[in-house]
Design an enzyme around this catalytic site. Structure first.
Site, PDB file in Angstrom:
ATOM      1  N   GLY A  31       0.816  -1.214   0.000  1.00 52.90           N
ATOM      2  CA  GLY A  31       0.000   0.000   0.000  1.00 52.90           C
ATOM      3  C   GLY A  31       0.844   1.255   0.000  1.00 52.90           C
ATOM      4  N   HIS A  37       4.704   2.341  -7.921  1.00 50.46           N
ATOM      5  CA  HIS A  37       3.737   1.241  -8.039  1.00 50.46           C
ATOM      6  C   HIS A  37       2.949   1.374  -9.345  1.00 50.46           C
ATOM      7  CE1 HIS A  37       4.150   1.570  -3.529  1.00 50.46           C
ATOM      8  NE2 HIS A  37       4.402   0.297  -3.708  1.00 50.46           N
ATOM      9  N   GLU A 149      12.758  -2.543  -9.072  1.00 48.23           N
ATOM     10  CA  GLU A 149      14.215  -2.676  -8.914  1.00 48.23           C
ATOM     11  C   GLU A 149      14.750  -1.785  -7.799  1.00 48.23           C
ATOM     12  OE1 GLU A 149      16.382  -2.047 -12.536  1.00 48.23           O
ATOM     13  OE2 GLU A 149      15.865  -4.032 -13.302  1.00 48.23           O
ATOM     14  N   SER A 187       7.342   4.435  -0.319  1.00 47.11           N
ATOM     15  CA  SER A 187       6.180   4.744   0.528  1.00 47.11           C
ATOM     16  C   SER A 187       6.624   5.449   1.804  1.00 47.11           C
ATOM     17  CB  SER A 187       5.451   3.453   0.889  1.00 47.11           C
ATOM     18  OG  SER A 187       5.080   2.791  -0.290  1.00 47.11           O
TER      19      SER A 187
END
Ligand code: PAF
Length: 281
Positions: A31, A37, A149, A187
């Site tokens: 998340g 993402h 990566e 994140s």
């Protein structure tokens, strides 16, 4: 876009898709989705006909409970991003369902891949990553899975898991995505306190300086030593490692011996946030 919480419901939904001969691609995440993402989802959309994204903050891969408890949770905006990018199904499971009870991780040993650098700094971290990825692979049973990566060592650990336990699955590594100022997207970046971003940016600038110095003929250890000094000199940067490695083995390169596809890898803590970065030499 379907949002499914129970693995039994997921199995049913995917059975129907497989019956329709759809090729299932999988993007596992914890998340707090960002452009990195989104790039994995876009790649998946190009390669398969049905994209499953999971959002699960896996407790067994955290070596620090504070880090686990403060891991950003942004489900509403994650679902929005997933929808905008055309994800077909989002799987948001509970730990008990993923782990069939209490969360636990088996000890795993892939040599330096699991014991060096991230493995040494975060003992047990890769046990948790391997455990959850194995469980998610078994639940989703994708033909192809997509990983960034940016977490280079994790990607190589998962490639190894794939080779040994899921030989027919394709594992695709997708390039690291940076903010316009060069910071590798993560994140965790939203936890960098105001005024500390310039310090975090030094991680990338030192990587680039080292890369350029090596390209100009400096020995690897000289180039790394200089950049380590620069990072260590900053009181707001707590350097953990800065090295040149063979990504297949995570053996370190020394001298001017840079055969193959060596990567520079770095980890440092800035304003209490652990950041990692890498670049191909
Ligand atoms: O990279 C991540 O977000 C996680 O480590 C992963 C692969 C989803 C496993 O929890």
């Amino acid at each position: 876009m379907e949002v499914i919480r129970a693995k039994s419901d997921l199995a049913l939904a995917l059975k129907n898709r497989r019956f329709l001969r759809m090729e299932v691609g999988f993007v596992p995440t914890m998340g707090a989705l960002h452009e990195g993402h989104a790039s994995l989802i876009r790649r998946a959309k190009k390669e398969v006909s049905f994209v499953v994204l999971s959002i699960f903050v896996n407790p067994t891969q955290f070596t620090d409970s504070g880090d686990f408890n403060s891991y950003p949770s942004t489900l509403a905006s994650d679902l929005e991003l997933a929808r905008e990018e055309g994800v077909d199904l989002v799987f948001v499971p509970q730990a008990e369902d993923v782990y069939d009870g209490e969360a636990h991780a088996k000890r795993m040993d892939y040599g330096r891949l699991t014991s060096a650098f991230e493995g040494r700094k975060r003992p047990g971290h890769f046990d948790g990553v391997i455990e959850v990825v194995r469980r998610l692979f078994n639940i989703v049973q994708p033909s192809t899975s997509f990983f960034g990566e940016k977490d280079l060592q994790q990607l190589q650990v998962i490639r190894h898991l794939g080779k040994v336990e899921f030989p027919s699955m394709k594992i695709v590594g997708c390039g690291l995505i940076r903010d316009a100022d060069g910071l590798a997207m993560s994140s965790r970046n939203i936890r960098i306190r105001e005024g500390f971003r310039d310090h975090a940016l030094k991680i990338n600038s030192c990587l680039m300086e080292a890369k350029n110095a090596i390209a100009a003929g400096f020995r690897v250890e000289e180039a790394l030593a200089l950049q380590r000094l620069i990072l260590e000199d900053d009181p707001h940067v707590e350097l953990e490692y800065f090295a040149a490695v063979d990504p297949d083995t995570f053996e370190e390169y020394v001298g001017q011996e840079t055969k193959g596809r060596p990567f520079l890898i770095v980890a440092a803590v800035v304003s209490g946030v652990r950041l990692i970065d890498n670049c191909l030499l």
